[in-house]
Motif scaffolding. Structure first.
Motif, PDB file in Angstrom:
ATOM      1  N   LEU A 216       0.677  -0.731   0.736  1.00 11.82           N
ATOM      2  CA  LEU A 216       0.227   0.005   0.126  1.00 11.82           C
ATOM      3  C   LEU A 216       0.931   0.800  -0.034  1.00 11.82           C
ATOM      4  N   SER A 217       0.570   2.623  -0.849  1.00 13.20           N
ATOM      5  CA  SER A 217       0.719   3.237  -0.983  1.00 13.20           C
ATOM      6  C   SER A 217       0.519   4.247   0.595  1.00 13.20           C
ATOM      7  N   PRO A 218       1.781   5.102   1.316  1.00 13.34           N
ATOM      8  CA  PRO A 218       0.690   6.594   1.749  1.00 13.34           C
ATOM      9  C   PRO A 218      -0.733   6.660   1.731  1.00 13.34           C
ATOM     10  N   LEU A 219      -1.333   6.913   1.110  1.00 13.43           N
ATOM     11  CA  LEU A 219      -2.586   7.106   0.582  1.00 13.43           C
ATOM     12  C   LEU A 219      -3.670   6.240   1.340  1.00 13.43           C
ATOM     13  N   GLU A 220      -3.157   5.264   0.683  1.00  7.58           N
ATOM     14  CA  GLU A 220      -3.626   3.726   0.817  1.00  7.58           C
ATOM     15  C   GLU A 220      -3.790   3.270   1.871  1.00  7.58           C
ATOM     16  N   THR A 221      -2.571   3.139   2.783  1.00  7.10           N
ATOM     17  CA  THR A 221      -2.136   2.703   3.849  1.00  7.10           C
ATOM     18  C   THR A 221      -3.739   3.891   5.131  1.00  7.10           C
ATOM     19  N   ILE A 222      -3.945   4.923   4.319  1.00  8.47           N
ATOM     20  CA  ILE A 222      -4.735   5.620   5.209  1.00  8.47           C
ATOM     21  C   ILE A 222      -5.878   5.284   5.292  1.00  8.47           C
ATOM     22  N   GLU A 223      -6.295   4.715   3.747  1.00 12.35           N
ATOM     23  CA  GLU A 223      -7.710   4.709   3.582  1.00 12.35           C
ATOM     24  C   GLU A 223      -7.332   2.581   4.082  1.00 12.35           C
ATOM     25  N   GLU A 224      -6.603   1.875   4.398  1.00 10.35           N
ATOM     26  CA  GLU A 224      -7.177   0.937   4.964  1.00 10.35           C
ATOM     27  C   GLU A 224      -7.637   1.393   6.134  1.00 10.35           C
ATOM     28  N   GLU A 225      -6.339   1.952   7.245  1.00  7.46           N
ATOM     29  CA  GLU A 225      -6.678   2.651   7.782  1.00  7.46           C
ATOM     30  C   GLU A 225      -8.365   2.925   8.417  1.00  7.46           C
ATOM     31  N   ASN A 226      -9.092   3.693   8.173  1.00  8.61           N
ATOM     32  CA  ASN A 226      -9.982   3.877   7.938  1.00  8.61           C
ATOM     33  C   ASN A 226     -11.501   2.476   7.781  1.00  8.61           C
ATOM     34  N   PHE A 227     -11.150   1.927   6.874  1.00  9.47           N
ATOM     35  CA  PHE A 227     -11.568   0.766   6.376  1.00  9.47           C
ATOM     36  C   PHE A 227     -11.673  -0.161   8.087  1.00  9.47           C
ATOM     37  N   VAL A 228     -10.251   0.024   8.735  1.00  9.27           N
ATOM     38  CA  VAL A 228     -10.033  -0.657  10.043  1.00  9.27           C
ATOM     39  C   VAL A 228     -11.341  -0.095  10.861  1.00  9.27           C
ATOM     40  N   GLN A 229     -11.272   1.082  10.936  1.00  8.68           N
ATOM     41  CA  GLN A 229     -11.596   1.578  11.979  1.00  8.68           C
ATOM     42  C   GLN A 229     -13.432   1.676  12.011  1.00  8.68           C
ATOM     43  N   TRP A 230     -13.741   2.010  10.687  1.00 11.59           N
ATOM     44  CA  TRP A 230     -15.098   1.344  10.309  1.00 11.59           C
ATOM     45  C   TRP A 230     -15.534   0.086  11.425  1.00 11.59           C
TER      46      TRP A 230
END
Length: 415
Positions: free
Chosen positions: A247-261
């Motif tokens: 994952l790129s830095p942006l994709e890492t943030i997006e994946e973290e958002n999913f994990v949070q949800w």
């Protein structure tokens, strides 16, 4: 002349009752529709005014970590009473071309705005929860205008925005109604009611599941699919690593958002899927209750920079959405969609039975994330765009990016 053009000329000159007979198809009782909810507004405002909220939080310092912040809710309540103008909003909505049609025993409400270009691509936009047709209005007019793709190809659209069965002005469907059922009805809307031989389809949230069903099951008529969400359960970090997806830095943030949800943000999903009647009836006649339930989603699922360009998501937009849910009495039937599709997220990534092009738009603050490697497993992926501004409601969060990506349909469109 295209059959859809004939139909709407007849609608204008002969009247709705004669259209289907004159065109020679089935009778769908196609007719214009006017939004008219003003009579219910005084009661709604009275209930808003009479709803007492705590003067201070029961537990100080929690902010929005356990749901909507009390201060935010009280501020929305105050704006609803003092600044929000339903009559003005209704007038604006009625400047659009609304229709209803009877399909399989359901009244389906939809907006149909046509391009002046005879080569315009028919495009159906499918909303989700807690959205409605409102979430696509910021891009509606521009979609009908001639523009250019990134490759310089001319593009414009005939835009159709239906209300899902059970949402706003579309009647509630029977029990056990699935996304595939809605896809079938919407395919009928596009091909038999409106007369388009082929069309493109796009969807967000629940609407993405419907769009995917249209893309997969009606592969001779749905000839392009655009998605910002997928009906496939996203992978977690460990699963992505096991699949050798970096994952790129942006994709890492997006994946973290999913994990949070998936960890602390999916309580509504469980409630809607298992006990929609309990929460639905509790909120049915409570505008402030619906505001608390819905506004929290708009706020937490959107870009934190909401209200600053390119975002057009402000408090008035939230109040308009909640007002529409309350005034149309559609909070319960909208929630039932989850229970009727309890297995709406598939865990097996299966390729759609189509060669139609697929376009995917990722947004930084969406509640779920699919890297391109996973998207290409389920469709004929031609373009994957990732935007560092926006969230779950791209028509409100980042209409500029959504508009740009939708126009790219023309790059791959083969009628």
């Amino acid at each position: 002349m295209h059959s859809s053009s004939i139909r709407f000329l007849l609608l204008a000159f002969l009247g709705a009752a004669l259209v289907d007979e004159a065109v020679g198809g089935k009778s769908f009782n196609l007719k214009p529709f006017t939004v008219d909810l003003c009579d219910s507004v005084p009661r709604m405002l009275k209930q808003i005014q009479n709803t007492a909220l705590p003067s201070s939080p029961e537990y100080a310092g929690v902010g929005s970590s356990f749901g909507i912040d009390l201060g935010v809710l009280k501020n929305l309540q105050s704006e609803w009473l003092t600044d929000f103008d339903w009559q003005k909003e209704q007038y604006s909505l009625n400047q659009l071309n609304h229709y209803t049609a009877e399909i399989e025993g359901l009244t389906i409400h939809f907006i149909h705005e046509r391009s002046k270009d005879p080569n315009a691509i028919p495009l159906i936009l499918n909303h989700g929860w807690p959205g409605s047709f409102l979430e696509f209005l910021p891009v509606l007019d521009q979609l009908t205008q001639k523009a250019s793709t990134s490759a310089g190809k001319t593009v414009s659209f005939d835009v159709i925005i239906p209300s899902l069965p059970g949402f706003t002005f579309s009647t509630a469907p029977p029990a056990n109604w699935t996304y595939s059922d809605t896809a079938r009805v919407f395919n009928t809307l596009m091909t038999e009611v409106l007369g388009y031989k082929t069309y493109a389809t796009s969807g967000t949230d629940l609407g993405a599941a419907i769009t995917y069903a249209m893309y997969d099951q009606f592969n001779t008529t749905a000839r392009a699919g655009h998605f910002v969400f997928l009906p496939f359960f996203p992978l977690d970090f460990a699963q992505l690593a096991a699949a050798n997806i970096s994952l790129s830095p942006l994709e890492t943030i997006e994946e973290e958002n999913f994990v949070q949800w998936n960890t602390v943000g999916n309580g509504y999903f469980i409630e809607h899927t298992t006990k929609p009647n309990t929460i639905g009836l509790a909120l049915y006649d409570s505008p402030i209750g619906q505001l608390s339930w819905i506004a929290e989603k708009f706020i937490s699922w959107s870009d934190p920079r909401a209200g600053t360009p390119p975002s057009v998501l402000n408090q008035n937009e939230i109040l308009l959405s909640v007002s529409l849910y309350y005034l149309t009495r559609s909070i319960v039937s909208g929630m039932y969609t989850y229970a009727q599709n309890a297995n709406g997220f598939a865990t097996d990534y299966v390729k759609a039975q189509t060669d139609a092009p697929m376009i995917f738009s990722a947004f930084k603050y969406n509640i779920a994330f699919w890297p391109a490697e996973m998207v290409e497993k389920v469709g004929n992926l031609k373009l994957y765009s990732n935007h560092d501004f926006g969230g779950h409601f791209p028509g409100l969060d980042n209409p500029t990016a959504l508009l740009k990506d939708l126009r790219e349909i023309a790059t791959y469109w083969v009628d």
